[in-house]
Scaffold this motif. Structure first.
Motif, PDB file in Angstrom:
ATOM      1  N   UNK A 164      46.193  -4.983   1.908  1.00  0.00           N
ATOM      2  CA  UNK A 164      47.701  -5.767   2.308  1.00  0.00           C
ATOM      3  C   UNK A 164      48.617  -5.558   1.065  1.00  0.00           C
ATOM      4  N   UNK A 165      48.069  -6.380   0.149  1.00  0.00           N
ATOM      5  CA  UNK A 165      48.758  -6.810  -1.128  1.00  0.00           C
ATOM      6  C   UNK A 165      49.299  -5.399  -1.870  1.00  0.00           C
ATOM      7  N   UNK A 166      48.011  -4.343  -1.795  1.00  0.00           N
ATOM      8  CA  UNK A 166      48.508  -3.170  -2.529  1.00  0.00           C
ATOM      9  C   UNK A 166      49.155  -2.036  -1.881  1.00  0.00           C
ATOM     10  N   UNK A 167      49.270  -2.061  -0.516  1.00  0.00           N
ATOM     11  CA  UNK A 167      49.907  -0.977   0.224  1.00  0.00           C
ATOM     12  C   UNK A 167      51.094  -0.996   0.748  1.00  0.00           C
ATOM     13  N   UNK A 168      51.778   0.127   0.981  1.00  0.00           N
ATOM     14  CA  UNK A 168      53.104   0.192   1.119  1.00  0.00           C
ATOM     15  C   UNK A 168      53.572  -0.722   2.173  1.00  0.00           C
ATOM     16  N   UNK A 169      52.926  -1.122   3.269  1.00  0.00           N
ATOM     17  CA  UNK A 169      53.489  -1.825   4.072  1.00  0.00           C
ATOM     18  C   UNK A 169      53.735  -3.295   3.826  1.00  0.00           C
ATOM     19  N   UNK A 170      53.404  -3.734   2.719  1.00  0.00           N
ATOM     20  CA  UNK A 170      53.824  -5.049   2.094  1.00  0.00           C
ATOM     21  C   UNK A 170      55.307  -4.912   1.587  1.00  0.00           C
ATOM     22  N   UNK A 171      56.460  -5.383   1.938  1.00  0.00           N
ATOM     23  CA  UNK A 171      57.563  -5.048   1.718  1.00  0.00           C
ATOM     24  C   UNK A 171      57.881  -5.345   0.336  1.00  0.00           C
ATOM     25  N   UNK A 172      57.361  -6.638  -0.020  1.00  0.00           N
ATOM     26  CA  UNK A 172      57.552  -7.078  -1.521  1.00  0.00           C
ATOM     27  C   UNK A 172      56.441  -6.715  -2.262  1.00  0.00           C
ATOM     28  N   UNK A 173      56.063  -5.522  -2.580  1.00  0.00           N
ATOM     29  CA  UNK A 173      54.762  -5.173  -3.049  1.00  0.00           C
ATOM     30  C   UNK A 173      54.604  -5.699  -4.263  1.00  0.00           C
ATOM     31  N   UNK A 174      55.694  -5.434  -5.232  1.00  0.00           N
ATOM     32  CA  UNK A 174      55.514  -5.580  -6.653  1.00  0.00           C
ATOM     33  C   UNK A 174      55.557  -7.028  -7.197  1.00  0.00           C
ATOM     34  N   UNK A 175      56.463  -7.810  -6.421  1.00  0.00           N
ATOM     35  CA  UNK A 175      56.555  -9.061  -6.644  1.00  0.00           C
ATOM     36  C   UNK A 175      55.026  -9.921  -6.186  1.00  0.00           C
ATOM     37  N   UNK A 176      54.607  -9.537  -5.134  1.00  0.00           N
ATOM     38  CA  UNK A 176      53.373 -10.087  -4.498  1.00  0.00           C
ATOM     39  C   UNK A 176      52.185  -9.628  -5.378  1.00  0.00           C
ATOM     40  N   UNK A 177      52.236  -8.334  -5.853  1.00  0.00           N
ATOM     41  CA  UNK A 177      51.061  -8.058  -6.840  1.00  0.00           C
ATOM     42  C   UNK A 177      51.052  -8.773  -8.161  1.00  0.00           C
ATOM     43  N   UNK A 178      52.318  -8.992  -8.524  1.00  0.00           N
ATOM     44  CA  UNK A 178      52.406  -9.712  -9.999  1.00  0.00           C
ATOM     45  C   UNK A 178      52.146 -11.064  -9.620  1.00  0.00           C
TER      46      UNK A 178
END
Length: 805
Positions: A459-473
């Motif tokens: 979920x963190x790395x896939x596109x369905x996570x709308x705030x992907x870059x912020x969450x990954x960071x």
């Protein structure tokens, strides 16, 4: 010591005396002698019996008589020693020779002497456990089983042992009798001989066995309750067809109640059943109705109990142990990761991996049993579990106790994989909370929080996570910081989560590569051997998943400098050598052309290891009594490293091979008995066909016989597949060189296609065999297209199975 050597030497001399066994059994049966002396004599006699080729009938009768006499000794230790000795006699002499002793054991169960009853029951349990192992082998068709003894035991057990045990296991019997009878009965259940269609003479006692379990289900003795739970769990695991829906309902309601028992051991046994029900669709209706009551019970059992702390290594509780050296006992044996292994694993009765989705560790505890059950059930009851469990988890997370919080984090992680879609709307808030717990002052809470995050890496790395870059960071910032934690267990959990992120995200993590590589590099200075192994694995994963993004001078410098230092300082026998070689294999495949300056260093050592191990193996084969068998794991990893050199260098490969002549080790790898080494050898062969045909062609006639052997039935499916692939690639590049050998190569390929399911192919090999068939068909297609096989194809076609034509 010198004294011990003298004693061993004296014992060795005494053991050659014709009557030594008689002396030992006389001492064992001497009532006035000290208990420790008698026990030592009995154990030494057991060793003697095992080491002797044949026991004369007179000796067998004399020894057995004294053993049976000791069954009524007042010392429980000596009674149990006698039981162990009798088990050895049965193993050595066979059931037929010891039949009268076994009959006497059953008669003694009704004796008025409790000591004799207990001793006889203990001996019977040991004998049944060993005999059932032999029956299992016989059912599986193993050549190591004694079929005659298996048949004799099944008949004797069905006609005498089981009826006697079932009659004796009554609520009115003494505690030791109820427990001992159930323990012995459970040997039959756990050995799968009660399983549907496995062994009809034993299977017919299942219904009565279930009745006995039911009669003892309200027992006040916790040892008896453990055995009842174990038996019921087994009946559900193997889905016995003698159980009706009412049986299943009653059993599961009882197990739900037992999972709340005051005894931890009873709870542990009762919790085991729920994982099995997830794999049995017949029970889903009952389990679904029980979920509202079951989920709070599972969650309550996920809180650390006193028993969990008793087996927990104290290092898990220490905030700063990073500088403490690892004990070798803490590091599990490591085996070479086989490339593209398709062999499958023999069915051992475990729940299929599809229903577990997580490895819960070696030490099985109540909290792990509860969590793995929740994991398995969440795949089947996703909606119900999400609806009923989330409020309970929220209460745990908001509790003031860190142990309650830890259980909540464990629960959310347990359902994370299977309930991802339904949890998606809550995940931003959940992730923020769990990331905060990663900074807890309790190492156990920090480590479980890192693990929980890894469960949501998709979920963190896939596109369905709308705030992907912020969450990954945010996630990587916390995980990388925790990877440098002062607690070694937290380091392990955090770095494992980083590796999982790399696997899930791949190129998505490219913007964060600076921080990832910097942390991996700094970890070399902090980690001890156990976590160094994980560090090598993570660097290998980084190289494999990030690919070209890692191919920059700053990254290569940061990683290769400590790796080369480790390579130069790590001995071949070190526990970290194998994962180091595996790590370098991934790096060489990905970055080979950018690290050419260090390749000769890697190659020379790999060649040396293969040569030295091969030489040591030859010496060991000639004189196995004088030398230990050399470890071949690093040999296989060395061959893989050389294949990675070829793949990484590509068109520069021939030049490297010419300089270092490392194809000289290929025959050594292919002639090895070890499947791991063989399949690595065929991988090296196949890799050379892409860019190094000229040096390969020079030794091809020498390799063909190894290929024929590699396609045979005596090696693993993965070796078959790698051999077929190497031959396929060779036929495309060097058809003229292959043509003279078609006569010996085609028959084993056709034989693979003609293998019979259930005879040549075991159940756990079916998937791998399917992949092997595709590889062999592709190989034959290439041989038909590029070699002289095309001219003989109509004749060969008639030999192929109809469904594969």
């Amino acid at each position: 010591s010198a004294v011990q050597k003298q004693v061993l030497q004296a014992l060795g001399q005494f053991s050659q005396l014709p009557d030594f066994n008689m002396y030992l059994v006389t001492i064992f049966g001497q009532a006035g002698a000290p208990e420790v002396v008698r026990q030592r004599a009995g154990l030494l006699l057991k060793t003697q019996v095992r080491s002797q080729a044949v026991l004369p009938a007179a000796v067998t009768e004399h020894v057995t008589r004294h053993i049976m006499s000791a069954m009524q000794d007042s010392s429980r230790t000596l009674r149990h020693t006698a039981g162990t000795m009798l088990t050895t006699m049965v193993q050595k002499c066979g059931l037929e020779a010891c039949h009268s002793a076994l009959q006497q054991l059953l008669l003694d169960l009704a004796n008025s002497n409790p000591a004799l009853q207990e001793g006889s029951l203990s001996a019977l349990g040991k004998i049944c456990e060993d005999a059932l192992a032999n029956v299992q082998k016989a059912i599986a068709g193993s050549g190591h089983a004694s079929a005659n003894d298996a048949q004799l035991f099944v008949r004797f057990a069905s006609e005498s042992i089981l009826p006697k045990l079932l009659d004796s296991a009554t609520p009115a019997a003494p505690d030791f009798m109820r427990q001992g009878c159930l323990e012995c009965l459970n040997h039959f259940a756990l050995s799968s001989t009660f399983e549907n269609g496995k062994c009809a003479p034993l299977e017919r006692h299942r219904s009565r066995y279930v009745e006995v379990l039911g009669a003892l289900a309200s027992d006040s003795n916790t040892d008896v309750m453990q055995q009842v739970c174990r038996g019921f769990s087994c009946s559900m695991e193997y889905n016995w067809n003698c159980l009706s829906e009412q049986h299943s309902k009653a059993i599961l309601e009882f197990m739900l109640k037992a999972a709340q028992h005051s005894s931890y051991e009873v709870r542990l046994e009762a919790l085991a059943v729920w994982k099995f029900t997830a794999a049995k669709s017949e029970t889903w209706g009952v389990v679904g109705c029980l979920l509202p009551q079951l989920l709070p019970v599972l969650l309550a059992n996920m809180v650390y109990a006193e028993a969990d702390y008793m087996i927990l290594d104290q290092s898990h509780l220490e905030n700063d142990n990073a500088d403490r050296h690892d004990s070798l006992d803490e590091i599990k044996p490591r085996f070479h990761n086989e490339k593209d292994n398709i062999d499958g694993e023999e069915d051992d009765g475990e729940v299929p991996e599809a229903h577990t989705s997580h490895s819960w560790g070696a030490e099985w505890t109540g909290r792990k049993a509860a969590a793995s059950s929740l994991d398995a059930l969440s795949e089947i009851f996703e909606a119900d579990i999400t609806q009923n469990l989330l409020p309970l988890i929220q209460q745990k997370l908001q509790d003031a106790s860190w142990e309650q919080q830890e259980a909540g984090v464990l629960a959310i992680g347990a359902i994370g994989v299977n309930c991802m879609k339904r949890l998606a709307q809550f995940l931003p808030a959940v992730m923020e909370h769990v990331l905060g717990l990663c900074a807890s002052d309790k190492p156990l809470l920090r480590s479980i929080s890192c693990w929980c995050i890894s469960r949501f890496s998709d979920w963190i790395c896939k596109s369905q996570n709308q705030n992907q870059q912020q969450v990954i960071a945010a996630v990587l910032r916390v995980l990388l910081e925790r990877s440098l934690d002062r607690n070694k267990q937290v380091q392990n959990a955090a770095l494992t989560a980083v590796a999982r992120m790399l696997e899930s995200g791949g190129a998505v993590l490219t913007p964060f590569l600076d921080d990832i590589v910097q942390t991996l590099s700094r970890s070399f200075q902090l980690y001890k051997p156990k976590n160094i192994q994980l560090l090598y694995d993570t660097i290998g994963t980084c190289a494999w998943t990030m690919g070209p993004a890692l191919n920059q001078p700053k990254y290569i410098e940061s990683l290769m400098k400590p790796l080369v230092q480790k390579f130069e300082s790590t001995p071949d026998g070190d526990v970290t050598a194998l994962p180091l070689f595996e790590c370098l294999t991934y790096i060489l495949q990905t970055l080979g052309k950018s690290i050419t300056s260090v390749i000769p260093k890697f190659t020379m050592r790999a060649v040396q290891i293969v040569n030295e191990t091969s030489h040591a193996l030859r010496i060991w084969q000639q004189r196995p009594d004088e030398y230990e068998r050399p470890d071949r794991e690093l040999m296989a990893a060395s061959v893989d490293l050389l294949a990675a050199v070829v793949e990484g260098l590509q068109e520069q490969g021939p030049e490297a091979i010419a300089k270092m002549n490392f194809l000289s080790i290929l025959p050594l790898a292919l002639q090895e008995n070890s499947s791991r080494t063989k399949q690595s050898g065929f991988w090296l062969w196949g890799s050379c066909t892409a860019h190094c045909m000229v040096p390969l062609s020079a030794i091809l006639p020498q390799l063909i016989p190894f290929c024929v052997n590699g396609l045979g039935p005596s090696v693993s499916i993965t070796v078959n597949s790698n051999a077929a692939w190497a031959l396929s690639e060779t036929s495309r590049k060097m058809p003229a060189e292959v043509n003279p050998h078609l006569g010996v190569l085609i028959p084993p390929l056709v034989a693979i296609l003609q293998r019979k399911d259930g005879i040549d192919i075991k159940p756990w090999q079916r998937q791998g065999h399917g992949q092997l068939l595709r590889t062999v068909c592709f190989t034959l297609t290439n041989l038909r297209q590029y070699t002289a096989l095309g001219e003989k194809w109509p004749t060969l076609y008639q030999q192929l199975p109809a469904d594969l034509r």
